[in-house]
Write an enzyme that holds these catalytic residues in place. Structure first.
Site, PDB file in Angstrom:
ATOM      1  N   LYS A 135       0.836  -1.209   0.000  1.00  0.00           N
ATOM      2  CA  LYS A 135       0.000   0.000   0.000  1.00  0.00           C
ATOM      3  C   LYS A 135       0.875   1.265   0.000  1.00  0.00           C
ATOM      4  CE  LYS A 135      -3.384  -2.841  -0.033  1.00  0.00           C
ATOM      5  NZ  LYS A 135      -4.311  -3.352   0.958  1.00  0.00           N
TER       6      LYS A 135
HETATM    7  C1  LIG Z   1      -5.337  -4.417   1.313  1.00  0.00           C
HETATM    8  C2  LIG Z   1      -6.807  -4.226   1.397  1.00  0.00           C
HETATM    9  C3  LIG Z   1      -7.568  -4.639   2.496  1.00  0.00           C
HETATM   10  C4  LIG Z   1      -6.990  -5.463   3.604  1.00  0.00           C
HETATM   11  O1  LIG Z   1      -5.905  -4.869   4.178  1.00  0.00           O
HETATM   12  P1  LIG Z   1      -4.992  -5.689   5.226  1.00  0.00           P
HETATM   13  O2  LIG Z   1      -4.247  -4.592   5.916  1.00  0.00           O
HETATM   14  O3  LIG Z   1      -4.122  -6.572   4.402  1.00  0.00           O
HETATM   15  O4  LIG Z   1      -5.882  -6.441   6.137  1.00  0.00           O
HETATM   16  C5  LIG Z   1      -8.908  -4.329   2.534  1.00  0.00           C
HETATM   17  N1  LIG Z   1      -9.494  -3.661   1.528  1.00  0.00           N
HETATM   18  C6  LIG Z   1      -8.812  -3.272   0.433  1.00  0.00           C
HETATM   19  C7  LIG Z   1      -9.523  -2.517  -0.638  1.00  0.00           C
HETATM   20  C8  LIG Z   1      -7.456  -3.558   0.330  1.00  0.00           C
HETATM   21  O5  LIG Z   1      -6.783  -3.205  -0.770  1.00  0.00           O
END
Ligand SMILES: *Cc1c(COP(=O)(O)O)cnc(C)c1O
Length: 391
Positions: free
Chosen positions: A194
Site C-alpha cells: 500500500k
Molecule cells: C489491502 C486491502 C484490504 C486489507 O488490508 P490488510 O491490511 O491486508 O488487512 C482491505 N481492503 C482493500 C480494498 C485492500 O486493498
C-alpha cells in the site's frame, strides 16, 4: 518478497534509513507493544487527514471488523460494498453475522456506481431490506463520489465506512481522504504494497467520540480502565472491566514507529506516484488500451495503475497478454477477481451474471507496475513490453 533478478513487481515498499532508525529506536526503548509510538502514529495520520480520532490496529481487515461492530452491525443486518475489491471489504460483514450484498461498479471509475446504488436503495426500501452499513472502496486511490453517497445515507439511514486501504494521501473535493467529512469512519491499510507501510497494519479514523471509545475497547478485549466507564466501584489501581466481547487487534510500537516515519514521506510518495502515472498516460496513449479515467472531484494517491485492453483491436486474449508480460519479467496483476464470483460467495447464493459491469471489467483489466521506487528505465521496459505484446 525476494527481489527476483530483473523482475519488476506491480508494487513494493520503500524503506529509508530514517525508517530503519525509527524502528531501532523503539527496539532499544522500554515499549515494544502498544506504547507512545502508537499515539504518535495515530496523531500524525489524524492531523494529516483532518480527522479528530484515529485507532491503530493490526491490519485493515481487523480495522473493518471493529468499525462494523462499533456501529452495531449484527445478525439480521445487511452490509453493501463494491464487488471490485479485496475480499476483506465484504468479509467484515460476515464476521458480524450480517448479510452481504454488492453494488455494481461505474465502468469509468471502477468504484461502486452511485446511480446503481440509488436504484438498488429504492428497490430495497420497497422490500424493507435496506442496508445498515455501506462500505465504499476508493479503488486504486481514487475517491468514490462521497457527497452523493452521504446524501443517500441521510435519506436511507445507513452508516458509511470508507475502505480507503488504497487511498491515504489522495484527496476528494480538495480535502485529504480520511477526513470523515462524508462518512462515519475511514479505514486505511498499511500492508507492504500500500501507499505507506508498517509491514502489516491498519487504522480507523472517526470524528465521533462515542465511536472512538468503542473502537479503542474493541481493539483490546472489550476492556476499559476509564473511570467514567467502570460500572460500580473500582477495586484499586489495578482494576479494569470487560464491558463487551473484544479482541486483541493491537499494533506494536515497532510497527507504529515505522508508520510515523513513513507518514513524513507520504507527500513525496504520492507525488512520485502521480508523476509515474502521468508518464504512463503519455507513453501508453496510442496503444489499444483504455487508460485510467479520473473524476474531477478526486485526486488519486495512485495505489494502482489499471489499464483495460481493447480486445476487439488486439489479436490475443487477455490471458495471453498477461502471460507474455509475466514471462518478460513484468509483474502484472489483476485487481480484483469480483468478490461475488469467489467459491465461498457462490455458496452464499451469488451467481455469475449478478454484477455485469464488474464482470466485464474483469475480462479486460490489467494492473501494471507502479510504486515509489519504479525508475524510468524500468517503467520504459514495462511500456516496451506492453507495446510488443499488443501490436
Ligand atoms: C489491502 C486491502 C484490504 C486489507 O488490508 P490488510 O491490511 O491486508 O488487512 C482491505 N481492503 C482493500 C480494498 C485492500 O486493498
Amino acid at each position: 518478497m525476494a527481489n527476483y533478478f530483473n523482475f519488476i513487481p506491480y508494487g513494493r515498499q520503500s524503506i529509508s534509513q530514517e525508517d530503519i532508525d525509527a524502528v531501532i529506536e523503539v527496539l532499544r526503548s522500554d515499549w515494544i507493544t502498544q506504547g507512545p509510538a502508537i499515539e504518535r502514529f495515530e496523531q500524525a495520520v489524524a492531523n494529516y487527514c483532518g480527522a479528530k480520532y484515529a485507532v491503530a490496529v493490526s491490519n485493515a481487515t481487523t480495522a473493518l471488523h471493529i468499525a462494523c461492530l462499533a456501529v452495531d452491525l449484527g445478525q439480521g443486518d445487511i452490509l453493501w460494498t463494491s464487488p471490485n475489491t479485496f475480499v476483506a471489504s465484504a468479509n467484515c460483514g460476515l464476521y458480524c453475522g450480517a448479510k452481504v450484498d454488492f453494488v455494481d461498479i461505474n465502468p469509468n471509475t471502477y468504484n461502486l456506481s452511485v446511480d446503481e446504488l440509488e436504484r438498488k436503495l429504492t428497490a430495497a426500501e420497497k422490500q424493507s431490506c435496506l442496508p445498515k452499513v455501506l462500505i465504499p472502496v476508493h479503488f486504486a486511490g481514487q475517491s468514490c463520489e462521497m457527497e452523493h453517497i452521504a446524501a443517500l445515507s441521510q435519506r436511507y439511514g445507513f452508516k458509511i465506512i470508507e475502505d480507503a486501504s488504497h487511498a491515504i494521501g489522495g484527496s476528494y473535493q480538495g480535502q485529504h481522504i480520511g477526513s470523515c467529512q462524508f462518512s462515519d469512519m475511514v479505514v486505511f491499510s498499511f500492508h507492504a504494497v500500500k501507499i505507506i507501510t508498517t509491514g502489516e497494519g491498519g487504522m480507523v479514523l472517526t470524528n465521533q467520540e462515542e465511536l472512538y471509545q468503542r473502537l479503542i475497547r474493541l481493539r483490546s478485549h472489550g476492556i476499559t480502565r476509564n473511570p467514567d466507564l467502570i460500572q460500580g466501584e473500582s477495586h484499586g489501581s489495578w482494576y479494569y472491566q470487560q464491558l463487551e466481547l473484544g479482541f486483541n487487534y493491537r499494533m506494536t510500537d515497532i510497527q507504529a514507529a515505522l508508520g510515523a516515519s513513513q507518514m513524513q514521506r507520504l507527500n513525496e510518495f504520492v507525488e512520485r506516484r502521480q508523476l509515474i502515472a502521468q508518464r504512463y498516460n503519455h507513453l501508453l496513449q496510442d496503444l489499444p488500451l483504455i487508460l485510467p479515467w479520473q473524476h474531477p472531484d478526486s485526486e488519486s494517491s495512485w495505489h494502482l495503475y489499471v489499464i483495460r485492453l481493447k480486445l476487439d483491436k488486439i489479436n490475443k486474449t487477455h490471458r495471453q497478454i498477461f502471460e507474455e508480460l509475466r514471462s518478460a519479467g513484468i509483474g502484472m496483476n489483476l485487481h480484483y477477481i469480483p468478490v461475488h464470483t469467489q467459491p465461498y460467495y457462490q455458496k452464499l447464493g451469488f451467481q455469475l451474471g449478478d454484477f455485469p459491469q464488474v464482470e466485464q471489467y474483469y475480462e479486460k483489466a490489467i494492473t501494471i507496475p507502479l510504486y515509489y521506487g519504479l525508475n524510468e528505465e524500468s517503467q520504459d521496459k514495462v511500456v516496451v513490453s506492453l507495446r510488443e505484446s499488443l501490436i
